[in-house]
Design a protein around this motif. Structure first.
Motif, PDB file in Angstrom:
ATOM      1  N   ARG A 232       0.832  -1.214   0.000  1.00 19.74           N
ATOM      2  CA  ARG A 232       0.000   0.000   0.000  1.00 19.74           C
ATOM      3  C   ARG A 232       0.863   1.259   0.000  1.00 19.74           C
ATOM      4  NH1 ARG A 232      -4.691  -2.006   4.276  1.00 19.74           N
ATOM      5  NH2 ARG A 232      -5.930  -3.141   2.707  1.00 19.74           N
ATOM      6  N   LEU A 233       1.933   1.197   0.765  1.00 21.27           N
ATOM      7  CA  LEU A 233       2.845   2.351   0.759  1.00 21.27           C
ATOM      8  C   LEU A 233       3.458   2.532  -0.622  1.00 21.27           C
ATOM      9  CD1 LEU A 233       4.269   4.573   2.374  1.00 21.27           C
ATOM     10  CD2 LEU A 233       6.041   2.905   2.951  1.00 21.27           C
ATOM     11  N   MET A 235       2.130   1.481  -3.503  1.00 22.10           N
ATOM     12  CA  MET A 235       1.114   1.941  -4.451  1.00 22.10           C
ATOM     13  C   MET A 235       0.778   3.416  -4.224  1.00 22.10           C
ATOM     14  SD  MET A 235      -1.494  -1.298  -4.774  1.00 22.10           S
ATOM     15  CE  MET A 235      -1.761  -1.399  -2.994  1.00 22.10           C
ATOM     16  N   ASN A 236       0.773   3.846  -3.001  1.00 25.29           N
ATOM     17  CA  ASN A 236       0.515   5.263  -2.705  1.00 25.29           C
ATOM     18  C   ASN A 236       1.624   6.149  -3.276  1.00 25.29           C
ATOM     19  OD1 ASN A 236      -0.819   7.497  -1.585  1.00 25.29           O
ATOM     20  ND2 ASN A 236       0.350   7.335   0.324  1.00 25.29           N
ATOM     21  N   LYS A 237       2.865   5.650  -3.138  1.00 22.63           N
ATOM     22  CA  LYS A 237       3.992   6.409  -3.685  1.00 22.63           C
ATOM     23  C   LYS A 237       3.931   6.464  -5.210  1.00 22.63           C
ATOM     24  CE  LYS A 237       7.884   8.604  -3.175  1.00 22.63           C
ATOM     25  NZ  LYS A 237       7.905   9.953  -2.564  1.00 22.63           N
ATOM     26  N   VAL A 238       3.560   5.312  -5.799  1.00 21.86           N
ATOM     27  CA  VAL A 238       3.441   5.274  -7.260  1.00 21.86           C
ATOM     28  C   VAL A 238       2.356   6.250  -7.723  1.00 21.86           C
ATOM     29  CG1 VAL A 238       2.742   3.825  -9.196  1.00 21.86           C
ATOM     30  CG2 VAL A 238       4.327   2.945  -7.487  1.00 21.86           C
ATOM     31  N   ARG A 239       1.203   6.313  -7.004  1.00 17.68           N
ATOM     32  CA  ARG A 239       0.128   7.246  -7.379  1.00 17.68           C
ATOM     33  C   ARG A 239       0.576   8.698  -7.219  1.00 17.68           C
ATOM     34  NH1 ARG A 239      -4.248   9.196  -4.297  1.00 17.68           N
ATOM     35  NH2 ARG A 239      -3.729   7.733  -2.619  1.00 17.68           N
ATOM     36  N   ARG A 307      -8.783   9.331  -5.608  1.00 19.52           N
ATOM     37  CA  ARG A 307      -8.738   7.914  -5.239  1.00 19.52           C
ATOM     38  C   ARG A 307      -8.359   7.769  -3.755  1.00 19.52           C
ATOM     39  NH1 ARG A 307      -4.645   4.263  -8.474  1.00 19.52           N
ATOM     40  NH2 ARG A 307      -6.041   4.850 -10.199  1.00 19.52           N
ATOM     41  N   LYS A 308      -9.119   6.901  -3.022  1.00 24.00           N
ATOM     42  CA  LYS A 308      -8.860   6.676  -1.597  1.00 24.00           C
ATOM     43  C   LYS A 308      -8.180   5.329  -1.332  1.00 24.00           C
ATOM     44  CE  LYS A 308     -12.775   9.469  -0.070  1.00 24.00           C
ATOM     45  NZ  LYS A 308     -14.034   9.487   0.713  1.00 24.00           N
ATOM     46  N   ASN A 309      -8.216   4.434  -2.274  1.00 17.60           N
ATOM     47  CA  ASN A 309      -7.641   3.107  -2.059  1.00 17.60           C
ATOM     48  C   ASN A 309      -7.035   2.620  -3.360  1.00 17.60           C
ATOM     49  OD1 ASN A 309      -6.964   0.520  -1.339  1.00 17.60           O
ATOM     50  ND2 ASN A 309      -8.941   0.034  -0.422  1.00 17.60           N
ATOM     51  N   ASP A 310      -5.779   2.174  -3.248  1.00 17.55           N
ATOM     52  CA  ASP A 310      -5.084   1.684  -4.433  1.00 17.55           C
ATOM     53  C   ASP A 310      -5.011   0.159  -4.488  1.00 17.55           C
ATOM     54  OD1 ASP A 310      -4.424   4.270  -5.320  1.00 17.55           O
ATOM     55  OD2 ASP A 310      -2.833   4.362  -3.816  1.00 17.55           O
ATOM     56  N   ASP A 311      -5.772  -0.551  -3.603  1.00 19.98           N
ATOM     57  CA  ASP A 311      -5.629  -1.998  -3.503  1.00 19.98           C
ATOM     58  C   ASP A 311      -5.971  -2.707  -4.802  1.00 19.98           C
ATOM     59  OD1 ASP A 311      -4.889  -1.563  -0.925  1.00 19.98           O
ATOM     60  OD2 ASP A 311      -6.710  -2.385   0.001  1.00 19.98           O
ATOM     61  N   PHE A 312      -6.940  -2.204  -5.526  1.00 13.83           N
ATOM     62  CA  PHE A 312      -7.389  -2.893  -6.738  1.00 13.83           C
ATOM     63  C   PHE A 312      -6.367  -2.831  -7.850  1.00 13.83           C
ATOM     64  CE2 PHE A 312      -8.667   1.478  -7.196  1.00 13.83           C
ATOM     65  CZ  PHE A 312      -8.413   1.788  -8.510  1.00 13.83           C
TER      66      PHE A 312
END
Length: 428
Positions: A232-233, A235-239, A307-312
């Protein structure tokens, strides 16, 4: 002087003949004394208290009689040893005393006035009973034990001796039954102790396995949660990097006036006719992001910012969620905790259980256990053992004859001395 030895020998021979002739002359005395002694012996033979004797002989039992006991594998009793045990029980003071106390009506003749029960028993035990064992120096076909008993008239000696033998056999049978019960109980206790140890080891092993499984699940869960947090960290950084990249591209697109998606070749065509070689070279290069135009770039940036969640966006997140769901309950632990009969999971106790079941169901009918064979039971004697009439009369007659002859010789000696004293000359 030389004729004196011959005269002495002749005198001795004459004296011996005179001795027999003197006895014959006093035959009336000899016969009278003999008849008197015979009369006394006859009176003793017919008037003396009569004593009878009975006996019982025990021999080893057959092997099949003790087979049930010996097949139990916990108590071994060969026939010879069983005979020795019964013999020792018959010779036991306590066994005889207990039979004496239990049957006072049979021992009335042995209890004299003024004697205690124990004193009467002592007299009976010392004077009336005798145990005969085979001579170890002689080779017999089989061992045996013989019990003899002498008893006065008006006493049921047969019932006493047979009852004593049966009483001793019963006591020994009861002792063997008690010993067998103790041995079985001790063996069952030992087996139960081994089973309890196996059960305790199983409980310890079960707790260890459960703790190990739960600990492994805990470690796995922590690892998955750490991996999920890292993903998640990431993916958040990638976003965030993508939003920053889109911001730069929007700035460039605005400065170049690109609002809608376009390509470098399209822009080159608008200015001048491109060279065919140059167009091919440009088409093979990566198109910069700002060619997407501000509209598309701003739309993507706005979407990413909302976007609030990058899990998908990562398949591994779904896999981690699946693994975490599986780790919520350990079915192996649940199954072990829900075991109803845990004894079936104990290892290496099958033989212990089988032996315990065998001993628990062991049923030996001790009442029918034949320890010895009574080869001869005591029977009522036809004649008394004491006194023996013929022997008593014969001995009394023989003793009377010898006493009569002794009296005759004594009387003859006295008479001879008197004659010799009278025949001596008188000196003035």
């Amino acid at each position: 002087m030389r004729s004196q030895p011959q005269l002495q020998t002749s005198t001795e021979e004459i004296d011996l003949l005179e001795l027999f002739s003197s006895i014959w002359r006093q035959r009336t005395t000899v016969i009278s004394v003999t008849l008197l002694a015979g009369l006394i012996g006859t009176g003793y033979a017919f008037l003396a208290p009569r004593e009878y004797q009975v006996s019982s002989v025990l021999r080893p039992a057959a092997i099949n009689e003790l087979d049930a006991l010996n097949r139990s594998e916990i108590y071994t009793l060969p026939p010879a040893e069983a005979l020795n045990k019964v013999g020792a029980r018959i010779d036991s003071y306590d066994a005889r005393l207990s039979f004496f106390k239990a049957n006072p009506e049979l021992f009335k003749a042995f209890k004299k006035p003024g004697q205690s029960l124990e004193q009467g028993f002592e007299e009976f035990n010392n004077n009336s009973l005798s145990l005969v064992l085979p001579d170890p120096k002689k080779v017999d076909l089989s061992s045996y034990i013989q019990l003899n008993m002498q008893y006065p008239e008006d006493t049921n000696g047969t019932a006493i001796l047979n009852g004593l033998v049966d009483h001793a056999i019963g006591l020994e049978r009861a002792q063997i039954a008690a010993d067998l019960k103790v041995i079985i109980n001790n063996r069952l206790t030992e087996l139960q102790g081994k089973i309890d140890v196996a059960r305790s080891n199983y409980e310890i092993d079960k707790e260890w396995r459960i703790a190990k499984l739960l600990e492994a699940d805990k470690i796995k869960r922590a690892q998955l949660q750490d991996e999920l947090a890292g993903l998640r960290l990431q993916m958040n950084k990638v976003r965030a990097n993508r939003i920053a990249e889109l911001g730069e591209a929007i700035s460039i697109a605005k400065s170049m006036g690109i609002r809608t998606p376009t390509t470098p070749s399209s822009m080159a065509t608008a200015d001048s006719k491109p060279n065919q070689v140059m167009r091919t070279e440009v088409n093979n290069q990566a198109i910069p992001l700002y060619f997407m135009g501000t509209e598309a770039l701003e739309a993507e940036r706005d979407t990413l910012q909302k976007r609030k969640n990058d899990d998908f966006t990562n398949e591994r997140v779904a896999e981690i969620a699946k693994e975490l769901k599986l780790l919520e309950a350990n079915r192996e632990v649940e199954t072990m905790n829900k075991r109803v009969n845990e004894d079936i999971f104990l290892q290496n106790i099958e033989t212990l259980r089988a032996e315990k079941a065998r001993l628990s169901n062991l049923n030996i009918d001790m009442s029918t256990l034949k320890l010895v064979t009574i080869d001869r039971r005591a029977l009522q004697p036809r004649a008394p053992a004491k006194p023996k009439k013929a022997l008593a009369i014969a001995l009394s007659l023989a003793g009377g004859l010898m006493l009569g002859m002794l009296a005759a010789l004594t009387r003859n000696t006295i008479q001879s001395r008197r004659k010799a004293a009278l025949s001596k000359p008188t000196h003035h």
